[in-house]
Scaffold this motif. Structure first.
Motif, PDB file in Angstrom:
ATOM      1  N   SER A 100      -4.409  14.105  -4.361  1.00 43.53           N
ATOM      2  CA  SER A 100      -5.480  14.997  -3.908  1.00 43.53           C
ATOM      3  C   SER A 100      -6.191  15.608  -5.101  1.00 43.53           C
ATOM      4  O   SER A 100      -5.686  15.574  -6.233  1.00 43.53           O
ATOM      5  CB  SER A 100      -4.914  16.104  -3.015  1.00 43.53           C
ATOM      6  N   ASN A 101      -7.367  16.169  -4.849  1.00 41.76           N
ATOM      7  CA  ASN A 101      -8.079  16.942  -5.869  1.00 41.76           C
ATOM      8  C   ASN A 101      -8.793  18.120  -5.209  1.00 41.76           C
ATOM      9  O   ASN A 101      -9.182  18.042  -4.042  1.00 41.76           O
ATOM     10  CB  ASN A 101      -9.064  16.066  -6.649  1.00 41.76           C
ATOM     11  N   THR A 102      -8.898  19.210  -5.937  1.00 35.64           N
ATOM     12  CA  THR A 102      -9.524  20.438  -5.435  1.00 35.64           C
ATOM     13  C   THR A 102     -10.599  20.893  -6.418  1.00 35.64           C
ATOM     14  O   THR A 102     -10.355  20.922  -7.633  1.00 35.64           O
ATOM     15  CB  THR A 102      -8.470  21.555  -5.263  1.00 35.64           C
ATOM     16  N   LYS A 103     -11.765  21.221  -5.884  1.00 33.39           N
ATOM     17  CA  LYS A 103     -12.888  21.651  -6.728  1.00 33.39           C
ATOM     18  C   LYS A 103     -13.601  22.834  -6.099  1.00 33.39           C
ATOM     19  O   LYS A 103     -13.499  23.073  -4.895  1.00 33.39           O
ATOM     20  CB  LYS A 103     -13.877  20.491  -6.932  1.00 33.39           C
ATOM     21  N   ASN A 104     -14.331  23.551  -6.919  1.00 33.70           N
ATOM     22  CA  ASN A 104     -15.157  24.650  -6.425  1.00 33.70           C
ATOM     23  C   ASN A 104     -16.407  24.103  -5.755  1.00 33.70           C
ATOM     24  O   ASN A 104     -16.930  23.053  -6.139  1.00 33.70           O
ATOM     25  CB  ASN A 104     -15.570  25.583  -7.567  1.00 33.70           C
ATOM     26  N   VAL A 105     -16.888  24.834  -4.741  1.00 35.21           N
ATOM     27  CA  VAL A 105     -18.108  24.447  -4.040  1.00 35.21           C
ATOM     28  C   VAL A 105     -19.286  25.130  -4.726  1.00 35.21           C
ATOM     29  O   VAL A 105     -19.351  26.358  -4.784  1.00 35.21           O
ATOM     30  CB  VAL A 105     -18.037  24.842  -2.559  1.00 35.21           C
ATOM     31  N   ASN A 106     -20.241  24.357  -5.233  1.00 32.61           N
ATOM     32  CA  ASN A 106     -21.383  24.939  -5.948  1.00 32.61           C
ATOM     33  C   ASN A 106     -22.431  25.486  -4.997  1.00 32.61           C
ATOM     34  O   ASN A 106     -22.964  26.583  -5.191  1.00 32.61           O
ATOM     35  CB  ASN A 106     -22.016  23.877  -6.855  1.00 32.61           C
TER      36      ASN A 106
ATOM     37  N   SER B 296      -5.885   6.935   4.745  1.00 33.84           N
ATOM     38  CA  SER B 296      -6.531   8.118   5.322  1.00 33.84           C
ATOM     39  C   SER B 296      -7.170   8.979   4.233  1.00 33.84           C
ATOM     40  O   SER B 296      -6.729   8.982   3.081  1.00 33.84           O
ATOM     41  CB  SER B 296      -5.513   8.950   6.114  1.00 33.84           C
ATOM     42  N   PHE B 297      -8.206   9.667   4.631  1.00 36.21           N
ATOM     43  CA  PHE B 297      -8.922  10.593   3.756  1.00 36.21           C
ATOM     44  C   PHE B 297      -9.180  11.871   4.554  1.00 36.21           C
ATOM     45  O   PHE B 297      -9.621  11.816   5.712  1.00 36.21           O
ATOM     46  CB  PHE B 297     -10.245   9.989   3.297  1.00 36.21           C
ATOM     47  N   LYS B 298      -8.879  13.021   3.944  1.00 34.18           N
ATOM     48  CA  LYS B 298      -9.096  14.297   4.628  1.00 34.18           C
ATOM     49  C   LYS B 298      -9.813  15.251   3.686  1.00 34.18           C
ATOM     50  O   LYS B 298      -9.398  15.458   2.554  1.00 34.18           O
ATOM     51  CB  LYS B 298      -7.756  14.897   5.079  1.00 34.18           C
TER      52      LYS B 298
ATOM     53  N   VAL C 276       0.864  -1.183   0.000  1.00 26.33           N
ATOM     54  CA  VAL C 276       0.000   0.000   0.000  1.00 26.33           C
ATOM     55  C   VAL C 276       0.898   1.230   0.000  1.00 26.33           C
ATOM     56  O   VAL C 276       1.780   1.355   0.854  1.00 26.33           O
ATOM     57  CB  VAL C 276      -0.924   0.032   1.233  1.00 26.33           C
ATOM     58  N   GLY C 277       0.704   2.114  -0.965  1.00 23.02           N
ATOM     59  CA  GLY C 277       1.514   3.321  -1.029  1.00 23.02           C
ATOM     60  C   GLY C 277       0.937   4.297  -2.045  1.00 23.02           C
ATOM     61  O   GLY C 277       1.028   4.055  -3.246  1.00 23.02           O
ATOM     62  N   TYR C 278       0.322   5.376  -1.595  1.00 19.71           N
ATOM     63  CA  TYR C 278      -0.241   6.372  -2.512  1.00 19.71           C
ATOM     64  C   TYR C 278      -0.407   7.690  -1.771  1.00 19.71           C
ATOM     65  O   TYR C 278      -0.485   7.730  -0.537  1.00 19.71           O
ATOM     66  CB  TYR C 278      -1.583   5.900  -3.081  1.00 19.71           C
ATOM     67  N   ASN C 279      -0.455   8.766  -2.522  1.00 17.93           N
ATOM     68  CA  ASN C 279      -0.664  10.097  -1.957  1.00 17.93           C
ATOM     69  C   ASN C 279      -1.105  11.017  -3.089  1.00 17.93           C
ATOM     70  O   ASN C 279      -0.306  11.384  -3.947  1.00 17.93           O
ATOM     71  CB  ASN C 279       0.623  10.619  -1.302  1.00 17.93           C
TER      72      ASN C 279
ATOM     73  N   ALA D 257     -15.483  29.756  -2.771  1.00 13.45           N
ATOM     74  CA  ALA D 257     -14.926  28.750  -1.863  1.00 13.45           C
ATOM     75  C   ALA D 257     -14.625  27.455  -2.608  1.00 13.45           C
ATOM     76  O   ALA D 257     -15.296  27.099  -3.581  1.00 13.45           O
ATOM     77  CB  ALA D 257     -15.889  28.484  -0.713  1.00 13.45           C
ATOM     78  N   THR D 258     -13.606  26.761  -2.148  1.00 13.12           N
ATOM     79  CA  THR D 258     -13.212  25.470  -2.727  1.00 13.12           C
ATOM     80  C   THR D 258     -13.075  24.431  -1.612  1.00 13.12           C
ATOM     81  O   THR D 258     -12.972  24.766  -0.439  1.00 13.12           O
ATOM     82  CB  THR D 258     -11.874  25.574  -3.464  1.00 13.12           C
ATOM     83  N   TYR D 259     -13.058  23.163  -2.025  1.00 15.75           N
ATOM     84  CA  TYR D 259     -12.784  22.085  -1.079  1.00 15.75           C
ATOM     85  C   TYR D 259     -11.728  21.162  -1.682  1.00 15.75           C
ATOM     86  O   TYR D 259     -11.599  21.043  -2.910  1.00 15.75           O
ATOM     87  CB  TYR D 259     -14.045  21.305  -0.713  1.00 15.75           C
ATOM     88  N   SER D 260     -10.976  20.521  -0.809  1.00 16.80           N
ATOM     89  CA  SER D 260      -9.916  19.610  -1.248  1.00 16.80           C
ATOM     90  C   SER D 260     -10.094  18.257  -0.573  1.00 16.80           C
ATOM     91  O   SER D 260     -10.400  18.184   0.629  1.00 16.80           O
ATOM     92  CB  SER D 260      -8.537  20.171  -0.910  1.00 16.80           C
ATOM     93  N   ASN D 261      -9.900  17.192  -1.327  1.00 16.09           N
ATOM     94  CA  ASN D 261      -9.880  15.829  -0.810  1.00 16.09           C
ATOM     95  C   ASN D 261      -8.453  15.300  -0.921  1.00 16.09           C
ATOM     96  O   ASN D 261      -7.869  15.306  -2.006  1.00 16.09           O
ATOM     97  CB  ASN D 261     -10.826  14.922  -1.583  1.00 16.09           C
ATOM     98  N   ILE D 262      -7.903  14.845   0.181  1.00 18.83           N
ATOM     99  CA  ILE D 262      -6.527  14.340   0.220  1.00 18.83           C
ATOM    100  C   ILE D 262      -6.558  12.868   0.605  1.00 18.83           C
ATOM    101  O   ILE D 262      -7.127  12.502   1.637  1.00 18.83           O
ATOM    102  CB  ILE D 262      -5.675  15.135   1.229  1.00 18.83           C
ATOM    103  N   TYR D 263      -5.942  12.022  -0.225  1.00 24.37           N
ATOM    104  CA  TYR D 263      -5.922  10.577  -0.002  1.00 24.37           C
ATOM    105  C   TYR D 263      -4.470  10.124   0.181  1.00 24.37           C
ATOM    106  O   TYR D 263      -3.586  10.510  -0.603  1.00 24.37           O
ATOM    107  CB  TYR D 263      -6.525   9.825  -1.190  1.00 24.37           C
ATOM    108  N   SER D 264      -4.216   9.298   1.178  1.00 25.47           N
ATOM    109  CA  SER D 264      -2.866   8.764   1.374  1.00 25.47           C
ATOM    110  C   SER D 264      -2.948   7.397   2.032  1.00 25.47           C
ATOM    111  O   SER D 264      -3.934   7.064   2.706  1.00 25.47           O
ATOM    112  CB  SER D 264      -2.013   9.719   2.231  1.00 25.47           C
ATOM    113  N   GLY D 265      -1.900   6.603   1.833  1.00 24.60           N
ATOM    114  CA  GLY D 265      -1.867   5.272   2.418  1.00 24.60           C
ATOM    115  C   GLY D 265      -0.460   4.717   2.439  1.00 24.60           C
ATOM    116  O   GLY D 265       0.408   5.143   1.665  1.00 24.60           O
ATOM    117  N   SER D 266      -0.210   3.766   3.331  1.00 23.70           N
ATOM    118  CA  SER D 266       1.106   3.150   3.441  1.00 23.70           C
ATOM    119  C   SER D 266       0.963   1.771   4.072  1.00 23.70           C
ATOM    120  O   SER D 266      -0.072   1.440   4.660  1.00 23.70           O
ATOM    121  CB  SER D 266       2.051   4.025   4.285  1.00 23.70           C
TER     122      SER D 266
END
Length: 435
Positions: free
Chosen positions: A132-138, A191-193, A127-130, A148-157
């Motif tokens: 993210s994606n950022t989008k506008n909030v409708n 993890s997801f943030k 397992v190994g990844y990192n 305003a925008t939101y970001s989703n951050i994904y990581s794993g090990s």
């Protein structure tokens, strides 16, 4: 004694490396992670073909029946590393990632007449990844910024690893069977943030952690039929026991107030979860004059029967429980071969091994309810004899491998890997005559 010390040091390095990941693939966020190759150096040059191969000077972990063919006067020690470059492509964007990893450390020797023993350490999954994606909030509260925008951050090990002890026995000529018993362990971290640029919206994090401590059992059988003085066929069968790992996956959902930094954590646990699939393998190897060997393998992994924990919210109620239907059965077909003019020749190039192989694997992952990426692969390699005044039986196995994972609408991966394996072949157990 020096070689025993070197073997112990390499085994220690492998154990240390087992805590690190050998992948950057976003697909490693699913299931037990990205499945690792179980092939050693000489198999990898043939793209992993193994079930029908039984070599006197190589360790073939994938079919434990092959241990019975190990030379009676040899102690084999094989260690391998890999260097890889992976290109990820999605919606026209391309990103490269590099990895280096100690792949395996294995050994084998003849314990009794017609009985070979093997032991070592290998990875099972990574397992190994990192990303993210950022989008506008409708749609946002009136108190928030319209931009305003939101970001989703994904990581794993993490990943799973196995240390094994195996034996192969040939009760009568041409027929052998064997078994590997392994201790399987490791930690899977994901993890997801979710964060917002607007200070009025809370930050949400989900941390998934699983520790595995269990066993793995592999069985193998080989039968060799002599067609004539120049040709023989070997049928190889392999089976890995599917069973529950009795792990306790944990999910912590953390909501943090963006203004006060006060966090609220909700913990979810699933008892006696995760499992290994039943795995069946069959292979056929044709041996011509012990110079040309060509094999074909078919493998079936019953992932469709495996349930996996998932966090779901229905009607305002959140639960963390086992869910079926997240995987497909995985089918893999591989074709490969090895050519060597003859190990008894004195010429350096006459003792070289030339290998190549191709393979196809159907997708076993489901991503958002759809089938994940299918896998195409190809490899070629050489076995270079190490010749000096002290030892002329050891081999340096070098191979180049290409793996493509792709499916419409998801990330496409092209991975190029260089595998380097060094097989020490020491002459042990010989009786020396003193005059």
């Amino acid at each position: 004694m020096k070689k025993i010390i070197a073997a112990a040091l390499l085994a220690g390095l492998a154990a240390q490396a087992s805590a690190q990941s050998g992948t950057n693939s976003p697909y490693s966020q699913y299931g037990l992670g990205l499945l690792s190759s179980q092939a050693t150096g000489f198999n990898r040059g043939m793209n992993g073909v193994a079930y029908g191969f039984h070599e006197h000077n190589q360790v073939n972990y994938m079919n434990p029946a092959s241990y019975a063919a190990v030379d009676s006067l040899s102690f084999l020690f094989d260690a391998g590393i890999s260097l890889q470059l992976t290109n990820f492509e999605e919606n026209g964007r391309k990103v490269n990632a590099h990895n280096a990893d100690i792949e395996y450390v294995v050994a084998s020797f003849r314990a009794f007449k017609h009985v070979g023993v093997s032991f070592g350490i290998l990875p099972y999954s990574n397992v190994g990844y990192n990303f993210s994606n950022t989008k506008n909030v409708n749609a946002f509260p009136s108190t928030s910024s319209p931009n305003a925008t939101y970001s989703n951050i994904y990581s794993g090990s993490g990943g799973l690893h196995q240390v094994y002890l195996g034996a192969g026995w040939e009760p009568f000529k041409g027929f052998a069977f064997g078994a590997n018993i392994s201790y399987l362990w490791g930690t899977l971290n994901r993890s997801f943030k979710n964060t917002y640029s607007d200070s009025y919206v809370n930050t949400l994090s989900k941390n998934y952690t699983t520790q595995v401590k269990s066993y793995k059992l592999d069985l193998g059988l080989q039968y060799t039929y002599v067609l004539d003085r120049k040709n023989e066929l070997t049928l190889g069968l392999a089976y890995s026991l599917g069973h529950k790992l009795d792990a306790e996956p944990e999910c912590n959902v953390i909501s943090t107030n963006s203004q006060t930094s006060v966090s609220d954590t909700t913990r979810y646990v699933v008892s006696k979860a995760l499992e290994l699939p039943h795995t069946f393998g069959v292979g056929l190897m044709w041996n011509y004059k012990n110079n040309l060997k060509v094999g074909v393998d078919y493998q079936l992994q019953k992932w469709s029967k495996v349930a996996y924990p998932q966090l779901n919210t229905v009607g305002g109620t959140t639960s963390y429980s086992l869910v079926n239907g997240l995987f497909n059965d995985r089918r893999k077909l591989t074709l490969g071969g090895d050519y060597c003019k003859g190990e008894r020749y004195r010429g350096f190039f006459s003792r070289m091994h030339y290998r190549a192989g191709v393979g196809y694997a159907s997708p076993y992952l489901k991503v958002n309810g759809k089938d994940g990426p299918r896998e195409l692969s190809a490899s070629f390699g050489v076995g270079i004899p190490i010749v000096n005044g002290y030892n002329n039986r050891s081999l340096l196995n070098i191979s180049a491998e290409w793996v493509n994972q792709s499916v419409t609408g998801l990330v496409k991966e092209n991975m190029f890997r260089i595998n380097v394996g060094l097989t020490f072949n020491e002459r042990w157990f010989a009786k020396f005559k003193v005059e």
